[in-house]
Every structure is written in C-alpha cells, then in structure tokens.
Scaffold this motif. Structure first.
Motif, PDB file in Angstrom:
ATOM      1  N   VAL A 121       0.840  -1.200   0.000  1.00  0.00           N
ATOM      2  CA  VAL A 121       0.000   0.000   0.000  1.00  0.00           C
ATOM      3  C   VAL A 121       0.877   1.253   0.000  1.00  0.00           C
ATOM      4  CG1 VAL A 121      -1.649   1.316   1.389  1.00  0.00           C
ATOM      5  CG2 VAL A 121      -1.990  -1.122   1.026  1.00  0.00           C
ATOM      6  N   LYS A 122       1.980   1.220   0.753  1.00  0.00           N
ATOM      7  CA  LYS A 122       2.895   2.361   0.765  1.00  0.00           C
ATOM      8  C   LYS A 122       3.520   2.575  -0.609  1.00  0.00           C
ATOM      9  CE  LYS A 122       5.299   3.452   4.511  1.00  0.00           C
ATOM     10  NZ  LYS A 122       6.271   3.367   5.612  1.00  0.00           N
ATOM     11  N   LEU A 124       2.213   1.684  -3.549  1.00  0.00           N
ATOM     12  CA  LEU A 124       1.178   2.188  -4.453  1.00  0.00           C
ATOM     13  C   LEU A 124       0.859   3.659  -4.191  1.00  0.00           C
ATOM     14  CD1 LEU A 124      -1.257  -0.842  -4.700  1.00  0.00           C
ATOM     15  CD2 LEU A 124       0.336   0.006  -6.416  1.00  0.00           C
ATOM     16  N   SER A 125       0.893   4.071  -2.936  1.00  0.00           N
ATOM     17  CA  SER A 125       0.649   5.481  -2.634  1.00  0.00           C
ATOM     18  C   SER A 125       1.801   6.349  -3.132  1.00  0.00           C
ATOM     19  CB  SER A 125       0.420   5.680  -1.139  1.00  0.00           C
ATOM     20  OG  SER A 125       1.578   5.341  -0.406  1.00  0.00           O
ATOM     21  N   LEU A 126       3.036   5.851  -3.043  1.00  0.00           N
ATOM     22  CA  LEU A 126       4.165   6.593  -3.600  1.00  0.00           C
ATOM     23  C   LEU A 126       4.043   6.717  -5.110  1.00  0.00           C
ATOM     24  CD1 LEU A 126       6.936   7.925  -3.051  1.00  0.00           C
ATOM     25  CD2 LEU A 126       7.942   5.687  -3.451  1.00  0.00           C
ATOM     26  N   ALA A 128       1.199   6.761  -6.781  1.00  0.00           N
ATOM     27  CA  ALA A 128       0.116   7.726  -7.017  1.00  0.00           C
ATOM     28  C   ALA A 128       0.607   9.159  -6.819  1.00  0.00           C
ATOM     29  CB  ALA A 128      -1.062   7.438  -6.094  1.00  0.00           C
ATOM     30  N   ILE A 129       1.447   9.377  -5.825  1.00  0.00           N
ATOM     31  CA  ILE A 129       2.020  10.711  -5.610  1.00  0.00           C
ATOM     32  C   ILE A 129       2.908  11.104  -6.782  1.00  0.00           C
ATOM     33  CG2 ILE A 129       3.674  11.969  -4.156  1.00  0.00           C
ATOM     34  CD1 ILE A 129       2.466  10.507  -1.764  1.00  0.00           C
ATOM     35  N   TYR A 130       3.682  10.158  -7.282  1.00  0.00           N
ATOM     36  CA  TYR A 130       4.568  10.424  -8.424  1.00  0.00           C
ATOM     37  C   TYR A 130       3.762  10.824  -9.656  1.00  0.00           C
ATOM     38  CZ  TYR A 130       8.460   9.695 -11.622  1.00  0.00           C
ATOM     39  OH  TYR A 130       9.437   9.862 -12.556  1.00  0.00           O
ATOM     40  N   SER A 132       0.685  12.044  -9.684  1.00  0.00           N
ATOM     41  CA  SER A 132       0.007  13.319  -9.451  1.00  0.00           C
ATOM     42  C   SER A 132       0.981  14.494  -9.539  1.00  0.00           C
ATOM     43  CB  SER A 132      -0.709  13.313  -8.107  1.00  0.00           C
ATOM     44  OG  SER A 132       0.219  13.200  -7.047  1.00  0.00           O
TER      45      SER A 132
END
Length: 161
Positions: A121-122, A124-126, A128-130, A132
């Motif tokens: 999950v961490k 995938l969130s990184l 998504a931040i990249y 965005s």
C-alpha cells in the motif's frame, strides 16, 4: 519421572518465523551499493540530457553528448519522456530506497503477511504521488522548446492524467 521430562520450547509455525537479517548483511550491502551506483548513473544521465542525443523519441547520427553514454542518453530520454521534470526525483528515491533496505527500516513489516500488504500500500501510494506530481508539473510549468522530449513538463504521464 519429573526430572526426565523434556521441556518444550515455544515453537512458532515455520511460515510465520521471523527473518534473520543478521545473515543477510552482505546482501543488504550489495543492494545499497547497487542502488547508489544506479542512482548516480541516473542523476548523471538526467543532468547531462541533450535533446539531440539519440533516444526513444529522437533519431540522431550526431555523437552522444550525454556524460553517461548511449545508455544514459536512452534512459534519460525515456524517463523525461514518460514523467518530465519529475524524473529528476527518481535517483534520490532510488538512493533512499537502498538506504532503507540497508538500515533495516522495514524489517518489522517483512515478518508478517499484513506487514507486506502495508508495504504494498505504501508503494502504491508513492506511485500515485509520483503520477500526481507529474500531472501538476504539466499544468503549472512551461517548457522551453527542445528542453524535454515531449515538450510537456509533466511528460506523457502528466499529459495523459
């Protein structure tokens, strides 16, 4: 009869046993050295990018001006084409990832299944931040002509998103 009893140790299931990180020290050192070398190579290839170098988006018969050579020219062209200016953060993220593995920061997460899910999950969130940041860069920054392969500051990711 009481003295001959064998004491049983508290045994865990083999699938939930903790990983012994002490024996993996040479592997962790190798990962740190490889990630540091790769991040320096990527940083050198991104900083010395020239639009007339041969790459994925450009065919050129001129000599390679990239300090990392032909492989650096291709990798810089690909990274800048896909994510634009945000690609300059990749060498730092890669170096930090190598340090985290070396310093055993994620050892407690690798001991259980839920810890590995948490790491996923961490990651995938990184990601998504990249993506965005790539989209925001495309919206907010202007690119001078021939500075990036796609002429979008967010690259293909920022243009699509």
């Amino acid at each position: 009869m009481g003295k001959n009893r064998v004491k049983r140790k508290n045994c865990r299931n083999a699938s939930t046993a903790a990983i012994n990180w002490g024996g993996l020290f040479p592997i962790r050192e190798a990962v740190l050295i490889i990630s540091a070398a790769l991040s320096l190579f990527l940083l050198l290839s991104l900083v010395s990018y020239h639009y007339s170098d041969p790459g994925w988006s450009n065919v050129s018969s001129h000599g390679v001006r990239n300090l990392a050579g032909v492989v650096g020219a291709y990798s810089a062209d690909f990274l800048l084409y896909t994510s634009g200016y945000v690609a300059y953060s990749l060498p730092f993220l890669l170096g930090y990832f190598g340090y985290l593995l070396y310093a055993k920061r994620y050892q407690r997460y690798l001991d259980s299944v839920w810890g590995m899910v948490f790491l996923g999950v961490k990651f995938l969130s990184l990601l998504a931040i990249y993506v965005s940041f790539s989209a925001l860069t495309n919206l907010l920054l202007q690119v001078p002509f021939h500075q990036l392969p796609m002429n979008h500051s967010g690259g293909a990711l920022g243009f699509i998103v």
